[in-house]
Design an enzyme around this catalytic site. Structure first.
Site, PDB file in Angstrom:
ATOM      1  N   GLN A 182      67.890  53.460   6.126  1.00  0.00           N
ATOM      2  CA  GLN A 182      69.036  54.227   6.614  1.00  0.00           C
ATOM      3  C   GLN A 182      69.064  54.371   8.139  1.00  0.00           C
ATOM      4  O   GLN A 182      70.105  54.678   8.705  1.00  0.00           O
ATOM      5  CB  GLN A 182      69.045  55.620   5.966  1.00  0.00           C
ATOM      6  CG  GLN A 182      69.265  55.549   4.466  1.00  0.00           C
ATOM      7  CD  GLN A 182      69.342  56.920   3.812  1.00  0.00           C
ATOM      8  OE1 GLN A 182      68.316  57.471   3.433  1.00  0.00           O
ATOM      9  NE2 GLN A 182      70.528  57.478   3.689  1.00  0.00           N
ATOM     10  N   ASN A 184      63.803  67.325  -3.714  1.00  0.00           N
ATOM     11  CA  ASN A 184      65.078  67.066  -3.024  1.00  0.00           C
ATOM     12  C   ASN A 184      66.170  67.813  -3.761  1.00  0.00           C
ATOM     13  O   ASN A 184      66.273  67.721  -4.990  1.00  0.00           O
ATOM     14  CB  ASN A 184      65.407  65.570  -3.033  1.00  0.00           C
ATOM     15  CG  ASN A 184      64.583  64.782  -2.035  1.00  0.00           C
ATOM     16  OD1 ASN A 184      63.730  65.340  -1.345  1.00  0.00           O
ATOM     17  ND2 ASN A 184      64.849  63.497  -1.950  1.00  0.00           N
ATOM     18  N   TRP A 201      67.853  67.255   5.508  1.00  0.00           N
ATOM     19  CA  TRP A 201      68.460  65.933   5.509  1.00  0.00           C
ATOM     20  C   TRP A 201      69.797  66.041   6.232  1.00  0.00           C
ATOM     21  O   TRP A 201      70.677  66.703   5.718  1.00  0.00           O
ATOM     22  CB  TRP A 201      68.692  65.414   4.080  1.00  0.00           C
ATOM     23  CG  TRP A 201      69.166  63.998   4.139  1.00  0.00           C
ATOM     24  CD1 TRP A 201      70.460  63.556   4.190  1.00  0.00           C
ATOM     25  CD2 TRP A 201      68.335  62.831   4.219  1.00  0.00           C
ATOM     26  NE1 TRP A 201      70.489  62.189   4.302  1.00  0.00           N
ATOM     27  CE2 TRP A 201      69.210  61.717   4.325  1.00  0.00           C
ATOM     28  CE3 TRP A 201      66.951  62.607   4.240  1.00  0.00           C
ATOM     29  CZ2 TRP A 201      68.731  60.402   4.430  1.00  0.00           C
ATOM     30  CZ3 TRP A 201      66.495  61.300   4.340  1.00  0.00           C
ATOM     31  CH2 TRP A 201      67.380  60.224   4.429  1.00  0.00           C
ATOM     32  N   ARG A 227      59.692  63.836   8.256  1.00  0.00           N
ATOM     33  CA  ARG A 227      59.486  62.985   7.088  1.00  0.00           C
ATOM     34  C   ARG A 227      60.264  61.688   7.289  1.00  0.00           C
ATOM     35  O   ARG A 227      61.478  61.722   7.483  1.00  0.00           O
ATOM     36  CB  ARG A 227      59.970  63.698   5.819  1.00  0.00           C
ATOM     37  CG  ARG A 227      59.963  62.806   4.590  1.00  0.00           C
ATOM     38  CD  ARG A 227      60.401  63.542   3.318  1.00  0.00           C
ATOM     39  NE  ARG A 227      60.412  62.622   2.208  1.00  0.00           N
ATOM     40  CZ  ARG A 227      61.497  62.293   1.491  1.00  0.00           C
ATOM     41  NH1 ARG A 227      62.674  62.840   1.749  1.00  0.00           N
ATOM     42  NH2 ARG A 227      61.411  61.424   0.514  1.00  0.00           N
ATOM     43  N   GLU A 241      74.545  55.751   4.846  1.00  0.00           N
ATOM     44  CA  GLU A 241      74.557  56.556   3.621  1.00  0.00           C
ATOM     45  C   GLU A 241      74.763  55.655   2.392  1.00  0.00           C
ATOM     46  O   GLU A 241      75.690  55.818   1.615  1.00  0.00           O
ATOM     47  CB  GLU A 241      75.616  57.659   3.742  1.00  0.00           C
ATOM     48  CG  GLU A 241      75.816  58.584   2.560  1.00  0.00           C
ATOM     49  CD  GLU A 241      74.569  59.309   2.023  1.00  0.00           C
ATOM     50  OE1 GLU A 241      73.505  59.267   2.648  1.00  0.00           O
ATOM     51  OE2 GLU A 241      74.684  59.878   0.932  1.00  0.00           O
ATOM     52  N   TRP A 242      73.893  54.651   2.261  1.00  0.00           N
ATOM     53  CA  TRP A 242      73.862  53.786   1.079  1.00  0.00           C
ATOM     54  C   TRP A 242      75.253  53.248   0.749  1.00  0.00           C
ATOM     55  O   TRP A 242      75.921  52.741   1.634  1.00  0.00           O
ATOM     56  CB  TRP A 242      73.206  54.527  -0.095  1.00  0.00           C
ATOM     57  CG  TRP A 242      71.861  55.101   0.283  1.00  0.00           C
ATOM     58  CD1 TRP A 242      71.548  56.430   0.446  1.00  0.00           C
ATOM     59  CD2 TRP A 242      70.641  54.385   0.606  1.00  0.00           C
ATOM     60  NE1 TRP A 242      70.230  56.569   0.827  1.00  0.00           N
ATOM     61  CE2 TRP A 242      69.640  55.350   0.923  1.00  0.00           C
ATOM     62  CE3 TRP A 242      70.290  53.034   0.634  1.00  0.00           C
ATOM     63  CZ2 TRP A 242      68.344  54.990   1.285  1.00  0.00           C
ATOM     64  CZ3 TRP A 242      68.988  52.677   0.981  1.00  0.00           C
ATOM     65  CH2 TRP A 242      68.042  53.647   1.298  1.00  0.00           C
ATOM     66  N   GLU A 270      64.011  67.220   0.990  1.00  0.00           N
ATOM     67  CA  GLU A 270      65.382  66.987   1.480  1.00  0.00           C
ATOM     68  C   GLU A 270      66.284  68.126   1.037  1.00  0.00           C
ATOM     69  O   GLU A 270      66.172  68.606  -0.096  1.00  0.00           O
ATOM     70  CB  GLU A 270      65.991  65.701   0.889  1.00  0.00           C
ATOM     71  CG  GLU A 270      65.505  64.424   1.512  1.00  0.00           C
ATOM     72  CD  GLU A 270      66.142  63.199   0.864  1.00  0.00           C
ATOM     73  OE1 GLU A 270      67.298  63.283   0.385  1.00  0.00           O
ATOM     74  OE2 GLU A 270      65.467  62.162   0.818  1.00  0.00           O
ATOM     75  N   HIS A 323      61.247  54.482  -0.300  1.00  0.00           N
ATOM     76  CA  HIS A 323      62.555  55.138  -0.392  1.00  0.00           C
ATOM     77  C   HIS A 323      63.586  54.054  -0.732  1.00  0.00           C
ATOM     78  O   HIS A 323      64.454  53.730   0.073  1.00  0.00           O
ATOM     79  CB  HIS A 323      62.884  55.864   0.918  1.00  0.00           C
ATOM     80  CG  HIS A 323      63.975  56.878   0.826  1.00  0.00           C
ATOM     81  ND1 HIS A 323      63.812  58.199   1.191  1.00  0.00           N
ATOM     82  CD2 HIS A 323      65.262  56.782   0.422  1.00  0.00           C
ATOM     83  CE1 HIS A 323      64.954  58.869   1.015  1.00  0.00           C
ATOM     84  NE2 HIS A 323      65.856  58.023   0.554  1.00  0.00           N
ATOM     85  N   ASN A 339      60.464  58.274  -3.426  1.00  0.00           N
ATOM     86  CA  ASN A 339      61.600  59.155  -3.260  1.00  0.00           C
ATOM     87  C   ASN A 339      62.563  58.982  -4.429  1.00  0.00           C
ATOM     88  O   ASN A 339      63.080  57.884  -4.653  1.00  0.00           O
ATOM     89  CB  ASN A 339      62.353  58.822  -1.964  1.00  0.00           C
ATOM     90  CG  ASN A 339      63.548  59.737  -1.765  1.00  0.00           C
ATOM     91  OD1 ASN A 339      63.377  60.911  -1.445  1.00  0.00           O
ATOM     92  ND2 ASN A 339      64.760  59.227  -1.983  1.00  0.00           N
ATOM     93  N   GLU A 340      62.785  60.055  -5.176  1.00  0.00           N
ATOM     94  CA  GLU A 340      63.818  60.080  -6.202  1.00  0.00           C
ATOM     95  C   GLU A 340      63.793  58.864  -7.129  1.00  0.00           C
ATOM     96  O   GLU A 340      64.720  58.048  -7.128  1.00  0.00           O
ATOM     97  CB  GLU A 340      65.204  60.200  -5.552  1.00  0.00           C
ATOM     98  CG  GLU A 340      65.338  61.426  -4.663  1.00  0.00           C
ATOM     99  CD  GLU A 340      66.759  61.645  -4.160  1.00  0.00           C
ATOM    100  OE1 GLU A 340      67.588  60.728  -4.288  1.00  0.00           O
ATOM    101  OE2 GLU A 340      67.042  62.739  -3.657  1.00  0.00           O
ATOM    102  N   TYR A 361      70.372  69.425  -3.380  1.00  0.00           N
ATOM    103  CA  TYR A 361      71.615  69.476  -2.582  1.00  0.00           C
ATOM    104  C   TYR A 361      72.680  70.415  -3.108  1.00  0.00           C
ATOM    105  O   TYR A 361      73.450  70.976  -2.343  1.00  0.00           O
ATOM    106  CB  TYR A 361      72.236  68.064  -2.486  1.00  0.00           C
ATOM    107  CG  TYR A 361      71.475  67.135  -1.578  1.00  0.00           C
ATOM    108  CD1 TYR A 361      70.373  66.417  -2.047  1.00  0.00           C
ATOM    109  CD2 TYR A 361      71.833  66.994  -0.244  1.00  0.00           C
ATOM    110  CE1 TYR A 361      69.654  65.576  -1.211  1.00  0.00           C
ATOM    111  CE2 TYR A 361      71.119  66.156   0.606  1.00  0.00           C
ATOM    112  CZ  TYR A 361      70.035  65.453   0.121  1.00  0.00           C
ATOM    113  OH  TYR A 361      69.326  64.629   0.946  1.00  0.00           O
TER     114      TYR A 361
END
Ligand code: GBH
Length: 479
Positions: A20, A309, A430, A77, A437-438, A380, A123, A168-169, A311
């Site tokens: 990213q 993580n 984050w 991180r 952003e992917w 995050e 990630h 990650n995730e 949100y």
């Protein structure tokens, strides 16, 4: 009742991920990752963008560290691009010293500025070279290659790095990469999106393999490095809070629990208890793989801390009838509006993200209760802003909505610490800066720092960047 606070040694800072922010996809012999390849397929990424330049952090990491220092951050991180270190990825493939040196330099720069590095080994950017054997689908090869990659990193950085995140995730690698096919490598049963993939089986195999690889890396760290390096290692799981669509309907309340189990306990229960939750076995049957006794031993007890993580939150409505074979939610609907027509939170740029800070406190408690009060590092938390990318630079710098979001969420976390006995020890916002952003490309910004993609990736701190230190200073006190 004691005053809402955080411990005085609380580790707070900011997070990013290699693909990213770094750019420089071929420099110093870096190999392709599955994201480099996925971005080349027309239509996969908004604006057909890619991470070729991103924030140019491969060349500007000193500026990134300066931003962190100026904000008063205690930690950073970041993640390592595996294919920068081992261009072809495999355990027999050559190690690229120049790629490794970038991370040594970054860690040294952080430490010289008094900032604690927290390193994510993976990630999502698997070396494309490993697709020769099926990548994450191939248990034997993937686990062995990841184990050797992790060993090389511990060896090179472990004297200086005390916080490690293995994955990650894993939910996103499995579901978005192998069920929805919206993330690399883009496999799905949906033949309008991909000619290959089976959404009903592959995500569960991938999740299984990621868990075993996590266990293998932790074993290596604990046996070969931890006794002298004395760091901590854990996996980071994503998870959003849930509220019933109809609080009067016991089936919606039950579905809430099932949603948390399908999203979080899929991985969390294996790490803490050694097996998948009953609700998943019941719905997925033999499509959910089984652990051998050796694998179970490897994975159970493999977290020194829980990486969280988080949100947002959703309303959950149960579904009647048999679940679809492609279902990964737990036979339910995840909604933004409840039965009364109330929205769970205000609109952001991300269709899935509606802030609902009280859910953060509740989920911290849920995780703490379920897993026996683990040490938790929030790895995050953050938000996008509706329409932010359409504003002028001056307007973008006044990100009051993001300031509000962080105040709400950090306060909710301090409440969980103070009043619910949750052992939360760190928090990484984050993100340090706007970045790739992917699948949403550069249209969605998550940074506390504005990155001017049209003017040489210059960085400008937003209001939220300046607000963070005051927020933490006001909460951190003697414990
Ligand atoms: C994080 O994931 C990532 O770790 C980070 O790289 C990323 O930049 C950041 O979020 C912001 O997006 O499309 O409706 O199925 C966040 C967790 C879980 C959020 C999956 C999006 C997909 C919802 N993600 N979720 S949907």
């Amino acid at each position: 009742m004691s005053r809402t606070s955080l411990p005085k040694d609380f580790l707070w800072g900011f997070a990013t991920a290699s693909y990213q922010v770094e750019g420089a996809p071929a420099e110093d012999a870096r190999g392709d990752s599955i994201w480099d390849v996925f971005c080349r397929i027309p239509g996969k990424i908004a604006g057909n963008e890619n991470g070729d330049i991103a924030c140019d952090s491969y060349h500007r990491y000193k500026e990134d560290v300066k931003l962190l220092k100026d904000m008063g951050a205690r930690a950073y991180r970041f993640s390592i691009s595996w294919s920068r270190v081992i261009p072809l990825g495999g355990r027999e493939d050559p190690v690229n010293q120049k790629g490794l040196q970038y991370y040594i330099d970054l860690v040294d720069e952080l430490l010289a500025n008094g900032i604690e590095p927290m390193v994510t080994l993976f990630h999502w950017d698997l070396p494309q070279g490993l697709e020769r054997y099926g990548g994450l689908l191939n248990k034997e090869e993937f686990v062995a290659d990841y184990a050797q990659y992790s060993r090389i990193i511990f060896q090179a950085l472990g004297d200086k790095v005390k916080y490690w995140v293995t994955f990650n995730e894993p939910w996103c690698s499995s579901i978005l990469g192998y069920n929805e096919g919206v993330f690399a490598p883009g496999r799905t049963s949906n033949r309008s999106k991909s000619s290959v993939g089976d959404s009903s089986t592959e995500p569960w195999l991938v999740g299984h393999n990621l868990l075993i690889a996590h266990g293998a890396a932790v074993k290596i760290y604990r046996e070969e490095f931890k006794p002298t390096q004395k760091g901590q290692i854990g996996i980071t799981l994503n998870g959003d809070w849930v509220e019933p669509w109809d609080p009067e309907d016991p089936k919606d309340i039950e579905a809430c629990q099932r949603k948390l189990e399908f999203a979080i306990s899929w991985f969390g229960d294996v790490v803490y208890f050694g097996d998948y939750p009953e609700s998943m076995r019941k719905q997925l049957g033999d499509r959910l793989p089984r652990f051998t006794p050796e694998e179970k031993d490897l994975v159970q007890g493999s977290n020194d801390f829980y990486g969280m993580n988080h949100y947002c939150a959703n309303y959950i409505k149960h579904r009647s009838g048999e679940p679809e074979p492609e279902d990964y939610l737990g036979n339910l609907e995840s909604l933004l509006v409840n039965k009364e027509g109330q929205e769970i939170g205000p609109v952001t740029q991300s269709p899935w993200l509606r802030p609902h800070a009280v859910g953060f406190r509740k989920l911290l408690k849920w995780i703490s209760d379920r897993y026996g009060r683990p040490a938790i590092y929030v790895t995050e938390n953050g938000t996008s802003l509706k329409g932010e990318n359409d504003l002028s630079k001056e307007e973008i710098l006044e990100d009051d909505f993001r300031v509000w979001y962080f105040k709400e969420y950090v306060t909710a976390m301090a409440e969980a610490y103070t009043h619910d006995d949750v052992d939360v020890r760190g928090y990484m916002a984050w993100s340090l800066m706007d970045n790739f952003e992917w699948a949403e490309g550069f249209e969605t910004r998550f940074g506390v720092t504005f990155v001017d993609y049209h003017n040489g990736q210059q960085r400008f701190p937003k209001k939220s960047a300046k607000a963070m230190k005051g927020l933490f200073d006001s909460l951190m006190r003697e414990s």
